[in-house]
Design an enzyme around this catalytic site. Structure first.
Site, mmCIF file in Angstrom:
data_model
loop_
_atom_site.group_PDB
_atom_site.id
_atom_site.type_symbol
_atom_site.label_atom_id
_atom_site.label_comp_id
_atom_site.label_asym_id
_atom_site.label_seq_id
_atom_site.Cartn_x
_atom_site.Cartn_y
_atom_site.Cartn_z
ATOM 1 N N ASP A 332 41.380 43.718 46.284
ATOM 2 C CA ASP A 332 40.761 43.472 47.580
ATOM 3 C C ASP A 332 41.275 42.168 48.193
ATOM 4 O OD1 ASP A 332 38.459 44.335 49.433
ATOM 5 O OD2 ASP A 332 37.976 42.232 49.026
ATOM 6 N N GLU A 361 45.178 45.266 48.905
ATOM 7 C CA GLU A 361 44.695 45.498 50.258
ATOM 8 C C GLU A 361 45.208 44.331 51.105
ATOM 9 O OE1 GLU A 361 40.486 45.797 52.720
ATOM 10 O OE2 GLU A 361 40.942 44.135 51.376
#
Length: 593
Positions: A332, A361
């Site tokens: 993330d 990400e």
């Protein structure tokens, strides 16, 4: 009506992009400009530095180290590690800055396998002043011959939002007063549905965060070595891993290295005791009230990964779950930590599990994404997401623009850089919401997604017709939980759409050309597109009609078999070396050669 996608948060407008470009051109910048980005043992690495028109510097150096410590130095003299002078390469006129930019270059010697090379670049002038590139952040690269694992190229990923997927046998969904509450999904509930996921054709499971957390989404963990009790315990995860591996499935965990919950024990101790050793784990601006946090959210303090103990803690957590049995990570907000952290992350994770797969990400443009080459195995393909949704959902791009985008997009990235593709996720409007329930457009988009190179990701429920009740943008507020409704089961699912997805995944799993083949455009005009992918003598073709009327598309070779169609009425006629693909309005097909 659905709101527009807001994909590139810090670069969401033309004005922001122009300011960004001006800032890069005007400063002292490196931006991971090195070649190769993923060096093999013994391979020299070339680094570049750019000086803006207003920068008065005429000399530059690289300060670097290989012993795990930060390099130090100034004025071309190393305080720790080495100092290598950079040579001027060229001068270019910058129209935006109305002046001359200068470029410098240096070559660092090759290093043995397993080495992390840390470095920073700086420029100096005749008066002795010196300015570090990119604000003084450290960069790094990892030296190894450790390519993206082979199994990643064959992955079909199913993203499970654990709290919203399945409560488990004998349990019912909870009824929170708001969607941000807990709905009751569990790890054992995921295990119970592995046959469903495997039957769909997915062979890789991506679990959203499962660590202890005060939220339903888990991206604010308070302990990276435990499991959130609402979701289960370590035995439940062990059972899930064993059951998945028995079915030939891999399991990825969502991992947030940039920040965690303000309930994390280290943070609580840091703000309560100025003498605590954990104070250095955070970047306090005005102790204890002001500190760096994720987009200014006070509940999400940013971890100071430059602090040795904080970094070690994060790396030990990543190693722990790989040793536990997981197969890799979805990372993330990977743009938060610096590249030199990710070099250490790769060193540690590859040493624990050489075939682990980790992708980031990175909600940034392609030049930022590709800078992670050699540090991560790849990045989620947000750029392709934008192209697919602009073409099939918002219908602002015609097929000609989309085809040209694909040509350039695929040429830009190294072939070993994983780019998992997706149509929607937990932070944006679901695809079906954007197209206002039009499943013909969803099937067309999925057909395209599954016939391109990146491993496809299915966001839980998309395959079963799950949409949402309200937009994720209301009254100027972002409400992503609107796209996180509980998973429908049984008769609540769209059986026809589920069957289509199942056939689509089965076809990708069966056809090597769809997973690994090089793509070639066969035909394109404003409303039609056809392309082929070929690998080891096998070939597959995808044909798409975005027009609201039937049409016939001629292909310049014989394609004898129609493998899958999005709508009834798709047909083939082969005459010699020409194939006529007959398509109803807004339909597509996959052909086998």
């Amino acid at each position: 009506m659905p709101s527009d996608d807001f994909v590139f948060g810090t670069l969401g407008s033309e004005a922001l992009r122009m300011a960004h470009v001006r800032g890069l051109n005007a400063g002292v910048t490196h931006r991971s400009a090195r070649s190769p980005r993923d060096p093999h043992p013994g391979q020299p690495v070339t680094l570049e530095l750019n000086l803006g028109a207003a920068q008065p510097h005429d000399r530059a150096w690289v300060y670097w180290s290989v012993d795990g410590q930060d390099p130090q130095g100034s004025a071309g003299i190393a305080g720790h590690g080495f100092a290598t002078p950079m040579e001027p390469v060229d001068t270019a006129w910058d129209m935006l800055e109305w002046g001359y930019r200068r470029r410098f270059r240096a070559v660092l010697p090759g290093q043995p396998a397993g080495t992390v090379v840390r470095y920073f670049l700086a420029a100096g002038g005749p008066a002795g002043e010196e300015m570090a590139a990119d604000g003084g952040t450290f960069d790094a690269y990892f030296v190894a011959d450790d390519p993206t694992p082979e199994w990643a190229y064959d992955a079909v990923i199913y993203q499970v939002f654990v709290d919203r997927f399945n409560p488990g046998v004998g349990k019912s969904w909870l009824k929170p007063p708001a969607l941000a509450g807990f709905c009751g999904g569990t790890l054992s509930g995921v295990t119970e549905k592995l046959d469903y996921i495997a039957g769909l054709g997915a062979n890789t499971l991506w679990l959203t965060p499962i660590f202890p957390s005060p939220s339903h989404h888990g991206y604010d963990a308070s302990d990276y070595f435990e499991i959130e009790p609402r979701l289960g315990d370590k035995q439940d995860l062990r059972d899930l891993l064993e059951a998945a591996h028995a079915r030939g499935m891999r399991v990825l965990l969502d991992f947030v290295a940039n920040h965690w919950s303000d309930r994390h024990l280290t943070f609580q101790q840091a703000i309560q005791d100025p003498a605590s050793p954990y104070v250095g784990w955070y970047n306090f601006k005005d102790y204890p009230q002001e500190y760096e946090s994720f987009f200014g959210v006070k509940d999400l303090p940013q971890v100071n990964l430059h602090h040795p103990a904080a970094r070690q803690h994060m790396l030990e957590a990543a190693a722990y779950w790989l040793e536990f049995g997981v197969d890799g990570y979805r990372l993330d907000y990977a743009v938060g930590p610096t590249h030199d952290f990710w070099a250490d992350f790769r060193r540690v994770t590859r040493s624990v599990k050489p075939d682990c797969w980790s992708f980031g990400e990175v909600v940034e443009p392609s030049d930022s994404q590709v800078s992670f080459h050699g540090l991560l195995d790849g990045c989620l393909d947000f750029i392709l997401l934008e192209g697919i949704r602009q073409t099939f959902a918002f219908q602002r791009w015609d097929c000609t623009r989309f085809a040209e985008f694909l040509e350039r997009h695929e040429a830009y990235f190294p072939p070993d850089f994983s780019r998992p593709s997706f149509l929607d996720n937990h932070d944006m409007n679901r695809f079906l919401w954007v197209v206002q329930g039009d499943k013909t457009l969803l099937k067309l988009a999925a057909l395209c997604q599954f016939t391109l190179a990146g491993p496809p990701v299915i966001y839980y429920g998309t395959e079963a017709g799950l949409s949402q009740l309200r937009d994720t943008c209301q009254d100027g507020r972002g409400l992503p939980e609107e796209s996180r409704l509980p998973m429908p089961w049984g008769e609540a699912q769209d059986a026809s759409l589920l069957a289509f997805y199942t056939h689509l995944a089965a076809l990708r799993n069966r056809r090597m050309s769809l997973r690994r083949g090089l793509r070639q455009t066969l035909f394109v005009d404003s409303s039609g597109l056809a392309y082929a992918r070929r690998f080891a003598g096998e070939s597959s073709a995808t044909v798409i009609n975005l027009a609201n009327v039937p049409r016939t598309i001629k292909l310049p070779s014989a394609w004898p078999r129609l493998a899958l169609a999005t709508e009834p009425g798709c047909a083939l006629q082969t005459l010699g070396d020409v194939t006529r693909a007959e398509l109803p309005p807004r339909s597509g097909m996959i052909l086998e050669g």
